[in-house]
Design a protein around this motif. Structure first.
Motif, mmCIF file in Angstrom:
data_model
loop_
_atom_site.group_PDB
_atom_site.id
_atom_site.type_symbol
_atom_site.label_atom_id
_atom_site.label_comp_id
_atom_site.label_asym_id
_atom_site.label_seq_id
_atom_site.Cartn_x
_atom_site.Cartn_y
_atom_site.Cartn_z
ATOM 1 N N ILE A 7 0.757 -1.192 -0.029
ATOM 2 C CA ILE A 7 -0.626 0.160 0.163
ATOM 3 C C ILE A 7 0.830 1.014 0.732
ATOM 4 O O ILE A 7 0.390 2.234 -0.372
ATOM 5 N N MET A 10 1.512 1.413 -3.594
ATOM 6 C CA MET A 10 1.079 2.514 -4.134
ATOM 7 C C MET A 10 0.551 3.830 -3.989
ATOM 8 O O MET A 10 0.160 4.312 -5.370
ATOM 9 N N LYS A 11 0.848 3.787 -3.205
ATOM 10 C CA LYS A 11 0.718 5.557 -2.397
ATOM 11 C C LYS A 11 2.145 6.337 -3.542
ATOM 12 O O LYS A 11 1.548 7.280 -4.466
ATOM 13 N N TYR A 15 -1.668 7.306 -6.576
ATOM 14 C CA TYR A 15 -1.813 7.690 -5.951
ATOM 15 C C TYR A 15 -3.794 8.046 -5.876
ATOM 16 O O TYR A 15 -3.897 7.168 -4.642
ATOM 17 N N TRP A 18 -4.722 4.356 -4.206
ATOM 18 C CA TRP A 18 -3.967 4.778 -2.875
ATOM 19 C C TRP A 18 -5.191 5.233 -1.368
ATOM 20 O O TRP A 18 -5.703 4.444 -0.937
ATOM 21 N N TRP A 50 -1.882 9.545 7.399
ATOM 22 C CA TRP A 50 -2.417 8.991 6.302
ATOM 23 C C TRP A 50 -3.783 9.526 6.922
ATOM 24 O O TRP A 50 -4.261 10.185 5.575
#
Length: 93
Positions: A7, A10-11, A15, A18, A50
């Motif tokens: 994850i 993935m950011k 984006y 995510w 986050w």
């Protein structure tokens, strides 16, 4: 050096996906950050970081201190069988 999670990668790479993954995990966990973090494979602290970003601040969360069953107040405690301790007989001296 810390290991990057899927994850977390993935950011960087995608984006939008995510953000969708985090919102979906929070929805499935009924707003509980701990359960969502476990599902995503990150620490609770990281997910809190986050969720503090401007894009994810509006993500719904569970009310602080609300039990998993969603009910407040006293509940009946499960009955525990009394432990029977065998008595010791004293010897006559």
């Amino acid at each position: 050096m810390p290991i990057m999670t899927k994850i977390g990668a993935m950011k960087i790479v995608d984006y939008i996906s995510w953000k969708k993954a985090i919102k979906l995990a929070m929805k499935e966990a009924a707003g509980r950050v701990g359960d969502a973090a476990e599902a995503l494979g990150v620490s609770e602290r990281q997910l809190f970081r986050w969720l503090a970003t401007d894009e994810l601040k509006s993500t719904p969360r569970a009310e602080y201190g609300l039990p998993r069953d969603g009910k407040r107040g006293k509940r009946a405690r499960p009955k525990v069988e009394a432990k029977v301790i065998p008595s010791r007989r004293r010897r006559a001296s």
